[in-house]
Scaffold this motif. Structure first.
Motif, mmCIF file in Angstrom:
data_model
loop_
_atom_site.group_PDB
_atom_site.id
_atom_site.type_symbol
_atom_site.label_atom_id
_atom_site.label_comp_id
_atom_site.label_asym_id
_atom_site.label_seq_id
_atom_site.Cartn_x
_atom_site.Cartn_y
_atom_site.Cartn_z
ATOM 1 N N HIS A 142 0.834 -1.198 0.000
ATOM 2 C CA HIS A 142 0.000 0.000 0.000
ATOM 3 C C HIS A 142 0.870 1.250 0.000
ATOM 4 O O HIS A 142 1.910 1.307 0.655
ATOM 5 N N TRP A 143 0.428 2.265 -0.786
ATOM 6 C CA TRP A 143 1.079 3.584 -0.828
ATOM 7 C C TRP A 143 0.259 4.585 -0.021
ATOM 8 O O TRP A 143 -0.970 4.520 0.009
ATOM 9 N N MET A 144 0.945 5.552 0.585
ATOM 10 C CA MET A 144 0.290 6.670 1.260
ATOM 11 C C MET A 144 1.256 7.862 1.285
ATOM 12 O O MET A 144 2.385 7.758 0.818
ATOM 13 N N VAL A 145 0.808 8.976 1.854
ATOM 14 C CA VAL A 145 1.625 10.197 1.885
ATOM 15 C C VAL A 145 1.949 10.565 3.331
ATOM 16 O O VAL A 145 1.039 10.841 4.119
ATOM 17 N N ALA A 146 3.220 10.577 3.678
ATOM 18 C CA ALA A 146 3.653 11.016 5.007
ATOM 19 C C ALA A 146 3.655 12.541 5.042
ATOM 20 O O ALA A 146 4.241 13.188 4.176
ATOM 21 N N VAL A 147 2.971 13.114 6.052
ATOM 22 C CA VAL A 147 2.803 14.569 6.112
ATOM 23 C C VAL A 147 3.277 15.179 7.427
ATOM 24 O O VAL A 147 3.247 16.402 7.587
ATOM 25 N N GLY A 148 3.729 14.359 8.378
ATOM 26 C CA GLY A 148 4.168 14.924 9.652
ATOM 27 C C GLY A 148 4.677 13.850 10.597
ATOM 28 O O GLY A 148 4.682 12.661 10.271
ATOM 29 N N VAL A 149 5.115 14.302 11.758
ATOM 30 C CA VAL A 149 5.639 13.391 12.774
ATOM 31 C C VAL A 149 5.043 13.739 14.131
ATOM 32 O O VAL A 149 4.633 14.877 14.374
ATOM 33 N N GLU A 150 5.001 12.745 15.016
ATOM 34 C CA GLU A 150 4.547 12.946 16.393
ATOM 35 C C GLU A 150 5.702 12.634 17.330
ATOM 36 O O GLU A 150 6.418 11.640 17.137
ATOM 37 N N PHE A 151 5.900 13.480 18.346
ATOM 38 C CA PHE A 151 6.997 13.341 19.298
ATOM 39 C C PHE A 151 6.481 12.882 20.660
ATOM 40 O O PHE A 151 5.350 13.199 21.040
ATOM 41 N N ASP A 152 7.342 12.184 21.401
ATOM 42 C CA ASP A 152 7.024 11.912 22.796
ATOM 43 C C ASP A 152 7.570 13.040 23.669
ATOM 44 O O ASP A 152 8.059 14.060 23.148
ATOM 45 N N ASP A 153 7.515 12.883 24.983
ATOM 46 C CA ASP A 153 7.935 13.946 25.897
ATOM 47 C C ASP A 153 9.431 14.244 25.842
ATOM 48 O O ASP A 153 9.880 15.282 26.316
ATOM 49 N N ARG A 154 10.197 13.310 25.267
ATOM 50 C CA ARG A 154 11.649 13.506 25.138
ATOM 51 C C ARG A 154 12.039 13.990 23.747
ATOM 52 O O ARG A 154 13.201 13.954 23.382
ATOM 53 N N GLN A 155 11.042 14.421 22.969
ATOM 54 C CA GLN A 155 11.249 14.929 21.622
ATOM 55 C C GLN A 155 11.729 13.861 20.637
ATOM 56 O O GLN A 155 12.336 14.168 19.616
ATOM 57 N N LEU A 163 -1.512 10.708 5.164
ATOM 58 C CA LEU A 163 -2.784 10.760 4.458
ATOM 59 C C LEU A 163 -2.924 9.457 3.678
ATOM 60 O O LEU A 163 -2.069 9.123 2.855
ATOM 61 N N ASP A 164 -3.997 8.734 3.926
ATOM 62 C CA ASP A 164 -4.211 7.406 3.358
ATOM 63 C C ASP A 164 -5.475 7.419 2.509
ATOM 64 O O ASP A 164 -6.569 7.686 3.020
ATOM 65 N N SER A 165 -5.331 7.141 1.216
ATOM 66 C CA SER A 165 -6.485 7.185 0.312
ATOM 67 C C SER A 165 -7.461 6.043 0.531
ATOM 68 O O SER A 165 -8.587 6.087 0.032
ATOM 69 N N SER A 166 -7.065 5.001 1.269
ATOM 70 C CA SER A 166 -7.966 3.874 1.497
ATOM 71 C C SER A 166 -8.919 4.118 2.664
ATOM 72 O O SER A 166 -9.818 3.314 2.907
ATOM 73 N N ALA A 167 -8.721 5.208 3.393
ATOM 74 C CA ALA A 167 -9.552 5.519 4.563
ATOM 75 C C ALA A 167 -10.246 6.864 4.380
ATOM 76 O O ALA A 167 -9.796 7.713 3.611
#
Length: 211
Positions: A142-155, A163-167
């Motif tokens: 499956h292909w999708m588009v990565a648009v960002g990242v999420e960090f924990d408390d330690r960065q 963004l996923d076209s299947s959803a």
């Protein structure tokens, strides 16, 4: 948790939107349930995000000018077999982008798949470059588009937002899927892909950054 998105992306009343074309336009596209066109949809979402395609023209199925980049792109897309039953490979993804937009966009593939691609994706996202990625396990790719990242408390980056076209598009955030590393996994499928209320173990296969 903190997150960082490519600056072209915002949340609007229509879900994920971009302002790169001089007007706010939707970015998310939803593919059919029996096709293998996720690669094509991912490319189109990146081009919408970067302001290189017009959402209304694209979804209205209007005739496009073959002398313009977007017209050449759509004409080349139409040469693929109906429903994309065999999907798209990395060469086809790069070819579609470079043939029509190679003079105005940078296209950089990751040198390797797997663990090194994780750092490649994060590096480009933190430089504001969206990334088209493919994931695979024993049963599907499956292909999708990565648009960002999420960090924990330690960065530390713990998730890649996509963004996923299947959803369906999300109404509460401008992404609708994410990928995270499995803790202490020795399997070749060392990442978890979460989308549309389900999750599965995958490996990251092909990656290309576009800006």
């Amino acid at each position: 948790m903190l997150y960082r998105l490519v600056p072209q992306l915002r949340l609007g009343v229509q879900g994920a939107v971009s302002h790169q074309s001089g007007k706010w336009q939707p970015v998310h596209l939803r593919q059919g349930s029996v096709d293998g066109a996720c690669g094509a949809y991912s490319i189109m979402m990146v081009l919408l995000l970067l302001g290189r395609l017009d959402y209304e023209q694209l979804t209205g199925l209007e005739q496009t000018d073959g002398r313009r980049r977007e017209g050449r792109f759509l004409a080349r897309l139409e040469r693929f077999p109906g429903l994309f039953r065999q999907g798209m490979d990395m060469q086809e993804v790069q070819g579609l982008l470079l043939d029509s937009f190679g003079k105005v966009l940078h296209v950089e593939p990751a040198p390797n798949g797997g663990e090194t691609s994780w750092e490649f994706i994060i590096g480009h996202l933190q430089n504001d470059h969206p990334v088209v990625i493919s994931v695979r396990n024993e049963s599907c790719g499956h292909w999708m588009v990565a648009v960002g990242v999420e960090f924990d408390d330690r960065q530390k980056v713990v998730r890649i937002l996509a963004l996923d076209s299947s959803a369906a598009a999300s109404g509460i955030c401008p992404w609708n899927a994410f990928i995270e590393a499995r803790q202490k996994s020795k399997s070749q499928y060392s990442f978890n892909w979460h989308s549309d209320g389900t999750s599965c173990s995958v490996q990251i296969e092909d990656v290309v950054a576009i800006w």
